[in-house]
Design a protein around this motif. Structure first.
Motif, mmCIF file in Angstrom:
data_model
loop_
_atom_site.group_PDB
_atom_site.id
_atom_site.type_symbol
_atom_site.label_atom_id
_atom_site.label_comp_id
_atom_site.label_asym_id
_atom_site.label_seq_id
_atom_site.Cartn_x
_atom_site.Cartn_y
_atom_site.Cartn_z
ATOM 1 N N ASN A 69 0.819 -1.215 0.000
ATOM 2 C CA ASN A 69 0.000 0.000 0.000
ATOM 3 C C ASN A 69 0.854 1.267 0.000
ATOM 4 N N PHE A 70 2.005 1.228 0.684
ATOM 5 C CA PHE A 70 2.923 2.379 0.651
ATOM 6 C C PHE A 70 3.335 2.684 -0.782
ATOM 7 N N GLU A 71 3.643 1.622 -1.534
ATOM 8 C CA GLU A 71 4.064 1.821 -2.934
ATOM 9 C C GLU A 71 2.916 2.441 -3.726
ATOM 10 N N ASP A 72 1.741 1.842 -3.569
ATOM 11 C CA ASP A 72 0.578 2.224 -4.357
ATOM 12 C C ASP A 72 0.082 3.636 -4.010
ATOM 13 N N GLN A 73 0.022 3.956 -2.725
ATOM 14 C CA GLN A 73 -0.612 5.203 -2.287
ATOM 15 C C GLN A 73 0.369 6.356 -2.083
ATOM 16 N N LEU A 74 1.662 6.032 -1.957
ATOM 17 C CA LEU A 74 2.637 7.086 -1.680
ATOM 18 C C LEU A 74 3.758 7.131 -2.720
ATOM 19 N N PHE A 75 4.574 6.087 -2.786
ATOM 20 C CA PHE A 75 5.804 6.139 -3.574
ATOM 21 C C PHE A 75 5.574 6.149 -5.085
ATOM 22 N N ASP A 76 4.473 5.548 -5.553
ATOM 23 C CA ASP A 76 4.195 5.565 -6.991
ATOM 24 C C ASP A 76 3.940 6.977 -7.512
ATOM 25 N N ALA A 94 -0.233 15.101 -7.564
ATOM 26 C CA ALA A 94 0.478 14.017 -6.869
ATOM 27 C C ALA A 94 0.817 14.427 -5.435
ATOM 28 N N ARG A 95 1.239 15.687 -5.253
ATOM 29 C CA ARG A 95 1.531 16.183 -3.894
ATOM 30 C C ARG A 95 0.296 16.095 -3.002
ATOM 31 N N ALA A 96 -0.842 16.480 -3.555
ATOM 32 C CA ALA A 96 -2.091 16.455 -2.785
ATOM 33 C C ALA A 96 -2.466 15.031 -2.382
ATOM 34 N N ILE A 97 -2.273 14.076 -3.292
ATOM 35 C CA ILE A 97 -2.588 12.670 -2.991
ATOM 36 C C ILE A 97 -1.697 12.163 -1.857
ATOM 37 N N VAL A 98 -0.398 12.425 -1.962
ATOM 38 C CA VAL A 98 0.544 11.971 -0.926
ATOM 39 C C VAL A 98 0.229 12.652 0.404
ATOM 40 N N ARG A 99 -0.009 13.955 0.359
ATOM 41 C CA ARG A 99 -0.334 14.704 1.587
ATOM 42 C C ARG A 99 -1.559 14.101 2.280
ATOM 43 N N ASP A 100 -2.610 13.850 1.504
ATOM 44 C CA ASP A 100 -3.856 13.328 2.086
ATOM 45 C C ASP A 100 -3.673 11.915 2.638
ATOM 46 N N ASN A 101 -2.929 11.079 1.915
ATOM 47 C CA ASN A 101 -2.702 9.707 2.379
ATOM 48 C C ASN A 101 -1.852 9.675 3.649
ATOM 49 N N LEU A 102 -0.860 10.557 3.734
ATOM 50 C CA LEU A 102 -0.048 10.631 4.956
ATOM 51 C C LEU A 102 -0.876 11.153 6.130
ATOM 52 N N THR A 103 -1.720 12.140 5.866
ATOM 53 C CA THR A 103 -2.544 12.718 6.932
ATOM 54 C C THR A 103 -3.495 11.664 7.505
ATOM 55 N N GLN A 104 -3.961 10.751 6.650
ATOM 56 C CA GLN A 104 -4.876 9.693 7.107
ATOM 57 C C GLN A 104 -4.219 8.745 8.111
ATOM 58 N N LEU A 111 2.219 19.278 5.222
ATOM 59 C CA LEU A 111 1.182 18.528 5.927
ATOM 60 C C LEU A 111 0.365 19.466 6.813
ATOM 61 N N PRO A 112 -0.934 19.182 6.972
ATOM 62 C CA PRO A 112 -1.771 20.017 7.837
ATOM 63 C C PRO A 112 -1.476 19.771 9.319
#
Length: 199
Positions: free
Chosen positions: A96-103, A119-129, A166-167
């Motif tokens: 999931n790290f690969e799929d949701q962050l590193f890809d 892409a920044r927004a996707i990574v930011r949101d996934n990390l915030t979760q 990050l927020p």
């Protein structure tokens, strides 16, 4: 002796360096300039990418595969869970790290501003979760440092470099990141180029 062909700014190579230093074993790191790759890299890895681990007749590429091999070959300290159920869960997390962050890293580094911002927004949101889990525990799998912490650390180190802000609700994640960054093996594993990514 194991030899790791490692990109000086490659987050995947950094993962492998962290594991090697955590294990405290004998190994050699060959720094690869990604803009001027050595010819023998294409010979040992058909994808002509780093990291690549060479040990006698064994040649491995893909950071997660390299790291699991090192962990099984040198089991102390153990970085993948011993329990098969927990190990399977850890592998799912890594996937999931690969799929949701590193890809998304390639898109963040893209010249297309719209693609990079998305892409920044996707990574930011996934990390915030995932940030709230660190209100209850020290590391990804609880109180023990594991392969999941190794896997995500290079991305957390590069947040500023990638222009990801990050927020406030991600504060527990940032505190967790500082815990990883203060580990001796993490500090030893960094290249000068990586150190320069955070002022």
């Amino acid at each position: 002796m194991m030899t790791l062909y490692s990109g000086t700014t490659c987050p995947y190579s950094q993962r492998c360096r962290i594991v090697l230093f955590e294990k405290g074993m004998d190994f050699q790191v060959i720094d690869v300039d990604m803009t001027n790759k050595p010819e023998d890299l294409a010979v040992i890895n058909p994808y002509n990418r780093v990291p690549v681990l060479v040990e006698r007749d064994l040649v491995l590429y893909e950071a997660n595969i390299i790291n699991e091999y090192i962990d099984e070959r040198f089991p102390h300290p153990q970085l993948m869970p011993a329990d098969p159920v927990m190990r399977a869960r850890a592998r799912l997390f890594l996937h999931n790290f690969e799929d949701q962050l590193f890809d998304h890293i390639a898109d963040i580094e893209s010249d297309n501003a719209k693609v990079a911002d998305n892409a920044r927004a996707i990574v930011r949101d996934n990390l915030t979760q995932i940030a709230p889990i660190f209100n209850k525990q020290e590391y990804m799998l609880g109180d023990e440092f594991s392969m999941l912490d190794v896997a995500i650390a290079p991305l957390l180190w590069r947040l500023g470099h990638y222009g990801i802000e990050l927020p406030k609700q991600a504060a527990p994640l940032l505190k967790y990141a500082e815990r990883i960054f203060s580990r001796p093996a993490y500090i030893e594993a960094m290249t000068p180029s990586e150190k320069a990514m955070r002022k």
